[in-house]
Scaffold this motif. Sequence first.
Motif, PDB file in Angstrom:
ATOM      1  N   ASN A 115     -11.954  -7.622  -3.399  1.00  0.00           N
ATOM      2  CA  ASN A 115     -11.210  -7.052  -4.518  1.00  0.00           C
ATOM      3  C   ASN A 115     -11.864  -7.525  -5.817  1.00  0.00           C
ATOM      4  O   ASN A 115     -12.128  -8.704  -5.969  1.00  0.00           O
ATOM      5  CB  ASN A 115      -9.751  -7.521  -4.433  1.00  0.00           C
ATOM      6  CG  ASN A 115      -8.872  -6.911  -5.503  1.00  0.00           C
ATOM      7  OD1 ASN A 115      -8.805  -7.427  -6.605  1.00  0.00           O
ATOM      8  ND2 ASN A 115      -8.214  -5.820  -5.192  1.00  0.00           N
TER       9      ASN A 115
ATOM     10  N   TRP B 242      -7.103  -3.713 -14.202  1.00  0.00           N
ATOM     11  CA  TRP B 242      -6.917  -3.128 -12.879  1.00  0.00           C
ATOM     12  C   TRP B 242      -7.715  -3.968 -11.890  1.00  0.00           C
ATOM     13  O   TRP B 242      -8.530  -4.826 -12.286  1.00  0.00           O
ATOM     14  CB  TRP B 242      -7.426  -1.674 -12.858  1.00  0.00           C
ATOM     15  CG  TRP B 242      -6.799  -0.801 -11.802  1.00  0.00           C
ATOM     16  CD1 TRP B 242      -5.654  -1.048 -11.118  1.00  0.00           C
ATOM     17  CD2 TRP B 242      -7.287   0.455 -11.328  1.00  0.00           C
ATOM     18  NE1 TRP B 242      -5.378  -0.014 -10.255  1.00  0.00           N
ATOM     19  CE2 TRP B 242      -6.373   0.932 -10.367  1.00  0.00           C
ATOM     20  CE3 TRP B 242      -8.397   1.244 -11.620  1.00  0.00           C
ATOM     21  CZ2 TRP B 242      -6.532   2.147  -9.697  1.00  0.00           C
ATOM     22  CZ3 TRP B 242      -8.567   2.457 -10.968  1.00  0.00           C
ATOM     23  CH2 TRP B 242      -7.635   2.909 -10.017  1.00  0.00           C
ATOM     24  N   SER B 243      -7.497  -3.726 -10.615  1.00  0.00           N
ATOM     25  CA  SER B 243      -8.384  -4.296  -9.606  1.00  0.00           C
ATOM     26  C   SER B 243      -8.617  -3.231  -8.554  1.00  0.00           C
ATOM     27  O   SER B 243      -7.761  -2.376  -8.341  1.00  0.00           O
ATOM     28  CB  SER B 243      -7.783  -5.557  -8.977  1.00  0.00           C
ATOM     29  OG  SER B 243      -6.807  -5.222  -8.028  1.00  0.00           O
ATOM     30  N   ASN B 244      -9.791  -3.266  -7.947  1.00  0.00           N
ATOM     31  CA  ASN B 244     -10.124  -2.301  -6.891  1.00  0.00           C
ATOM     32  C   ASN B 244     -10.537  -3.027  -5.624  1.00  0.00           C
ATOM     33  O   ASN B 244     -11.270  -4.020  -5.684  1.00  0.00           O
ATOM     34  CB  ASN B 244     -11.290  -1.403  -7.330  1.00  0.00           C
ATOM     35  CG  ASN B 244     -10.888  -0.314  -8.315  1.00  0.00           C
ATOM     36  OD1 ASN B 244     -11.728   0.418  -8.805  1.00  0.00           O
ATOM     37  ND2 ASN B 244      -9.599  -0.203  -8.628  1.00  0.00           N
ATOM     38  N   SER B 245     -10.068  -2.512  -4.495  1.00  0.00           N
ATOM     39  CA  SER B 245     -10.423  -3.085  -3.192  1.00  0.00           C
ATOM     40  C   SER B 245     -11.386  -2.154  -2.462  1.00  0.00           C
ATOM     41  O   SER B 245     -11.590  -1.010  -2.869  1.00  0.00           O
ATOM     42  CB  SER B 245      -9.165  -3.246  -2.333  1.00  0.00           C
ATOM     43  OG  SER B 245      -8.256  -4.088  -2.969  1.00  0.00           O
TER      44      SER B 245
ATOM     45  N   GLU C 288      -2.475   0.520  -6.858  1.00  0.00           N
ATOM     46  CA  GLU C 288      -3.539   1.235  -6.151  1.00  0.00           C
ATOM     47  C   GLU C 288      -2.998   2.385  -5.304  1.00  0.00           C
ATOM     48  O   GLU C 288      -3.746   3.029  -4.577  1.00  0.00           O
ATOM     49  CB  GLU C 288      -4.342   0.263  -5.272  1.00  0.00           C
ATOM     50  CG  GLU C 288      -5.253  -0.640  -6.097  1.00  0.00           C
ATOM     51  CD  GLU C 288      -6.282  -1.376  -5.257  1.00  0.00           C
ATOM     52  OE1 GLU C 288      -7.034  -0.711  -4.532  1.00  0.00           O
ATOM     53  OE2 GLU C 288      -6.321  -2.606  -5.326  1.00  0.00           O
TER      54      GLU C 288
ATOM     55  N   ARG D  32      -4.341   9.050   3.337  1.00  0.00           N
ATOM     56  CA  ARG D  32      -5.316   8.476   2.414  1.00  0.00           C
ATOM     57  C   ARG D  32      -6.420   7.769   3.224  1.00  0.00           C
ATOM     58  O   ARG D  32      -7.593   7.828   2.866  1.00  0.00           O
ATOM     59  CB  ARG D  32      -4.632   7.477   1.479  1.00  0.00           C
ATOM     60  CG  ARG D  32      -5.516   7.016   0.336  1.00  0.00           C
ATOM     61  CD  ARG D  32      -4.673   6.267  -0.688  1.00  0.00           C
ATOM     62  NE  ARG D  32      -5.472   5.738  -1.764  1.00  0.00           N
ATOM     63  CZ  ARG D  32      -5.956   6.458  -2.768  1.00  0.00           C
ATOM     64  NH1 ARG D  32      -5.719   7.753  -2.824  1.00  0.00           N
ATOM     65  NH2 ARG D  32      -6.669   5.894  -3.729  1.00  0.00           N
TER      66      ARG D  32
ATOM     67  N   TYR E 253       0.223 -10.316 -13.709  1.00  0.00           N
ATOM     68  CA  TYR E 253       0.295  -9.608 -12.427  1.00  0.00           C
ATOM     69  C   TYR E 253      -0.894 -10.063 -11.583  1.00  0.00           C
ATOM     70  O   TYR E 253      -0.770 -10.288 -10.382  1.00  0.00           O
ATOM     71  CB  TYR E 253       0.252  -8.094 -12.677  1.00  0.00           C
ATOM     72  CG  TYR E 253       0.250  -7.267 -11.415  1.00  0.00           C
ATOM     73  CD1 TYR E 253       1.446  -6.891 -10.811  1.00  0.00           C
ATOM     74  CD2 TYR E 253      -0.942  -6.879 -10.816  1.00  0.00           C
ATOM     75  CE1 TYR E 253       1.451  -6.156  -9.645  1.00  0.00           C
ATOM     76  CE2 TYR E 253      -0.949  -6.129  -9.650  1.00  0.00           C
ATOM     77  CZ  TYR E 253       0.252  -5.767  -9.068  1.00  0.00           C
ATOM     78  OH  TYR E 253       0.245  -5.027  -7.904  1.00  0.00           O
TER      79      TYR E 253
ATOM     80  N   HIS F  49      10.931  -5.716  -7.822  1.00  0.00           N
ATOM     81  CA  HIS F  49      10.484  -4.521  -7.099  1.00  0.00           C
ATOM     82  C   HIS F  49      11.240  -3.269  -7.526  1.00  0.00           C
ATOM     83  O   HIS F  49      11.041  -2.210  -6.942  1.00  0.00           O
ATOM     84  CB  HIS F  49      10.659  -4.708  -5.585  1.00  0.00           C
ATOM     85  CG  HIS F  49       9.647  -5.631  -4.989  1.00  0.00           C
ATOM     86  ND1 HIS F  49       9.840  -6.982  -4.893  1.00  0.00           N
ATOM     87  CD2 HIS F  49       8.420  -5.396  -4.486  1.00  0.00           C
ATOM     88  CE1 HIS F  49       8.768  -7.530  -4.332  1.00  0.00           C
ATOM     89  NE2 HIS F  49       7.905  -6.594  -4.078  1.00  0.00           N
TER      90      HIS F  49
ATOM     91  N   ASN G  35       5.703  -7.255   0.980  1.00  0.00           N
ATOM     92  CA  ASN G  35       6.367  -6.588  -0.149  1.00  0.00           C
ATOM     93  C   ASN G  35       7.337  -5.521   0.312  1.00  0.00           C
ATOM     94  O   ASN G  35       8.328  -5.241  -0.354  1.00  0.00           O
ATOM     95  CB  ASN G  35       5.319  -5.945  -1.063  1.00  0.00           C
ATOM     96  CG  ASN G  35       4.619  -6.973  -1.926  1.00  0.00           C
ATOM     97  OD1 ASN G  35       5.244  -7.927  -2.382  1.00  0.00           O
ATOM     98  ND2 ASN G  35       3.337  -6.808  -2.124  1.00  0.00           N
TER      99      ASN G  35
ATOM    100  N   GLN H 251     -11.015   5.355  -5.930  1.00  0.00           N
ATOM    101  CA  GLN H 251     -10.281   4.970  -7.143  1.00  0.00           C
ATOM    102  C   GLN H 251     -10.736   5.702  -8.400  1.00  0.00           C
ATOM    103  O   GLN H 251      -9.952   5.906  -9.315  1.00  0.00           O
ATOM    104  CB  GLN H 251     -10.408   3.459  -7.383  1.00  0.00           C
ATOM    105  CG  GLN H 251      -9.960   2.603  -6.205  1.00  0.00           C
ATOM    106  CD  GLN H 251      -8.471   2.744  -5.901  1.00  0.00           C
ATOM    107  OE1 GLN H 251      -7.733   3.401  -6.618  1.00  0.00           O
ATOM    108  NE2 GLN H 251      -8.033   2.122  -4.817  1.00  0.00           N
TER     109      GLN H 251
ATOM    110  N   ARG I  43      13.300  -0.841  -0.425  1.00  0.00           N
ATOM    111  CA  ARG I  43      12.340  -1.690   0.282  1.00  0.00           C
ATOM    112  C   ARG I  43      12.739  -1.871   1.735  1.00  0.00           C
ATOM    113  O   ARG I  43      11.908  -1.964   2.609  1.00  0.00           O
ATOM    114  CB  ARG I  43      12.285  -3.085  -0.357  1.00  0.00           C
ATOM    115  CG  ARG I  43      11.550  -3.145  -1.659  1.00  0.00           C
ATOM    116  CD  ARG I  43      11.569  -4.569  -2.168  1.00  0.00           C
ATOM    117  NE  ARG I  43      10.742  -5.454  -1.391  1.00  0.00           N
ATOM    118  CZ  ARG I  43      11.085  -6.662  -0.998  1.00  0.00           C
ATOM    119  NH1 ARG I  43      12.253  -7.154  -1.310  1.00  0.00           N
ATOM    120  NH2 ARG I  43      10.264  -7.407  -0.299  1.00  0.00           N
TER     121      ARG I  43
ATOM    122  N   GLN J  11       0.994  -2.070   2.468  1.00  0.00           N
ATOM    123  CA  GLN J  11      -0.419  -1.896   2.113  1.00  0.00           C
ATOM    124  C   GLN J  11      -0.835  -2.923   1.073  1.00  0.00           C
ATOM    125  O   GLN J  11      -1.434  -2.589   0.074  1.00  0.00           O
ATOM    126  CB  GLN J  11      -0.601  -0.482   1.546  1.00  0.00           C
ATOM    127  CG  GLN J  11      -0.310   0.614   2.536  1.00  0.00           C
ATOM    128  CD  GLN J  11      -1.568   1.063   3.243  1.00  0.00           C
ATOM    129  OE1 GLN J  11      -2.545   1.429   2.628  1.00  0.00           O
ATOM    130  NE2 GLN J  11      -1.543   1.004   4.547  1.00  0.00           N
TER     131      GLN J  11
ATOM    132  N   GLN K  71      -7.038   7.398  -8.670  1.00  0.00           N
ATOM    133  CA  GLN K  71      -5.942   7.247  -9.630  1.00  0.00           C
ATOM    134  C   GLN K  71      -6.396   7.459 -11.073  1.00  0.00           C
ATOM    135  O   GLN K  71      -5.704   8.081 -11.870  1.00  0.00           O
ATOM    136  CB  GLN K  71      -5.331   5.854  -9.480  1.00  0.00           C
ATOM    137  CG  GLN K  71      -4.018   5.721 -10.207  1.00  0.00           C
ATOM    138  CD  GLN K  71      -3.588   4.275 -10.264  1.00  0.00           C
ATOM    139  OE1 GLN K  71      -4.167   3.463 -10.970  1.00  0.00           O
ATOM    140  NE2 GLN K  71      -2.568   3.938  -9.493  1.00  0.00           N
TER     141      GLN K  71
END
Lengths: 311, 545
Positions: free
Chosen positions: B306, B442-445, A41, B165, B397, A267, B45, B458, A81, B55, B464
């Motif tokens: 989501n 895909w996924s959208n939030s 995203e 953004r 994923y 990653h 992450n 999105q 990272r 994010q 994107q």
Amino acid sequence: MIRYLLGRAARALLTVALVVTFAFVVLRMSADPALVILGPEASPEMIVAFRKAWGLDESIFVQYLDWFRAILRGDLGISMRDGRPAIELVAERIPATLALTIPALMIKIGIGIPAGIWASLHRGTMVDRAVMGLAVAGFTVPSFVLGLTLVLIFSVWLGWLPSGGQDNWVHAVLPIVTMGVGGAAILARFTRSAMLEVLGQPFIRTASAKGVPWGRVIRGHALPNAAIPTVTMVGFMVGTLMAGAVVVESVFSWPGVGRLLVVAVSHRDLAVVQCILLVVAATMVTSNLVVDFLYGFLDPRLRSGARTGGH
Amino acid sequence: MIDISRRALIGTAAAGAGSLVLPRFAIAQGDARPSITVAVQKISNSNTLDVLREQSNVGERVFFSSLWEGLIGRDWLNGLKKVPLLATAWRRIDAQTVELDLRPGVKFHDGSEMTAEDVVFTFSRERMFAETEAKNRSTLKAFEKIPTPKPGKELPVEVPAAARRAWPDLIRVAASGKYTVRFVNATPDVTLEGRLSRYGSDIMSRKGWEESASYLDWARKPITTGPYKVVEFKPDTHLILEAHDDYWGGRPPLKRIRFVEVPEVASRINGLLSGQYQFACDIPPDQIVGIEKNAGFEVQGGTILNHRLTVFDKNHPVLANTLVRRAFTHAIDRQAIVDSLWAGRTLVPKGLQWIYYDDMFVSDWEVPKFDPKLAADLLKQAGYKGEPIPYRLLNNYYTNQVATAQILVEMWKSVGLNVQIETKENWTQIMERSPTRAVRDWSNSAPFNDPVSSIVAQHGPNGQQQQIGEWTNAEANQMAEILETSTDHETRKKAFRRMLEICEREDPAYTVLHQNATFTAKPKSIKWKAAPAFAMDFRAGNFAL
């Protein structure tokens, strides 16, 4: 002998160089770290900014040259990272990994070799069958299955040991046993096979026929001759000390080099993956060098062969 | 602090791993509050605790509501409505300006008081925007001093990009008193309040930033206002939070929260059942029944902000025909997927929107109905002759991704679509522009409660999907512009409906499959309620033994 070892060392360096170069190319060809780290995203601006900041917008050849020059300066790169030098991240994980792999190696050697010798000396008996049965079970059960089974028994059912983490030494018991059991099984089988082969040789029969006590025949003639395949296997196990715990560290949430490798690969944290592979490759080739050196001690024929040009 | 372990018999197992269950809570001497351990798949992450760098959904879990707080918050346990948090009230000065009254007496983790100065600094170039510019800004840059970051305090490139953004047109945040601030946008924007409530608009201590030796030092231990403060963060291993007893919202109910990273599902569940962890997060739907067979445990959680989508590339020779894409959308029995793979614990939403959009929610909108006959007719009209259509797929994923893909392919096959799965290793391969790019996941939030945060962000002109050249539609882009710039509610809502009609029906850019969900297992003895989000609320009122 020196020429023999120098030749081996040169080959070892070449091996390390090839491994890290291969890793460099494959990692960059297989995915864009910007997309992997920032996620699906992420905005196009974020991706462009990230690529520029980390030099990923350059050609792979330019990136390789930059990386190689940096290595010559002793700079193994910065984690994308973490923002810290990759070597720092890897170095702080090494003690945790060694805390598992060294005791596990001691279990492998301490149980595997005596069990293999014992089984070979009792060939065909119930003892032999029992040891080999356990050995087959030990190395055919995948480590994650064994680990989870041990957790189920000792953590969930009995409540004796923690199921994961690294708070104190008790947390290390199950991962060490998990790693040790599989390796001990492999060593037991190797040692038994090597011993049986040696025990069938004419010089053993000759020594026995000359009236040498059986204990001395085993200690003085059989064991040294059977040691070469076992030493090779132990050498391999020593070589995997750094990265041999990938699965076990994941199952037991143990923050060692193996888990760092998994996270870094997923990653595409390029500098960290390359640094780990460099350390692992260096450990492996060093271990192989030591094994080669030991061959010379264990087998005089190799020593003299080396002196006469390695034939 | 000396921890004393206490074991209590919770229940007996009903099957399999079910057994004697011994949850252990560490009780601090001299402090009756318990400490808990929460097992998660991933803590962060990015290896930081910076809301603008991390994010991700996993970040949301440890950040909210424990660590970070914004001026306007979300009511995590009541429909995610906007609620006063660090601001007690807000008002519109004009279409471009919002003024907020700050809550007096809010203490940061270092004991200092939050004032307008901290809010202004939070939205500064030094902390957020670096050298990026507002999208529609045309003046002033030459007269404004852009500070040079101190050595070690340079922002990672992702931070200003993420900040822009979130706030594409913000030009100024100014204090108009110790407890009053104004946010000024370059263009009229009705979503300013929504943006203030979004992930990433959270307030930090200026002093905390300035006293940190480097960005990384700060990002590993940010000084914020949340009910818990960072004691120790060891990336990829654990995060220890401790009660911030001066918290403005009341004394936190837990002495300590320890988030531990346990990547394997089985290890998280075993740790929960053995009493080592009090919460096990990221439980896959197929494990829920097994855990709940143990009388002492339950799995909580549910839908999050989501949605899972199937996305189309209209440049693919077959998918260029709108009728074929429409056939895809009508061939999916979404409820069957929800029932079989999610144990019915999520839902099929009303398109790419969420109920928390409130008065922007188009309540009579639906996803394309499951109608195999209509799908087959559309293919016939399109003259589709069974040409193969590639479906680029990642290996789980997303939760249940591969199983969902296999079901989808069979559903599409049953109406005549010849969809062929191509397994890929990563997103680069999924997105690679080539003649074989056709269908992907895909996924959208929706980071805040307005369509601008999802369908526009999105699938609009800067989203994107258009940026990577998968899809575009001139009318949809006009609607996106109206949504971004209009201040008239009816006009915006009409534009949103039209955008839904274009993107989901007339010229499908994507089709929504189901809402995503997250599940957390815990002993029933803990009185705690999961939010419809990744966030875990451990504030007073939502934790008791």
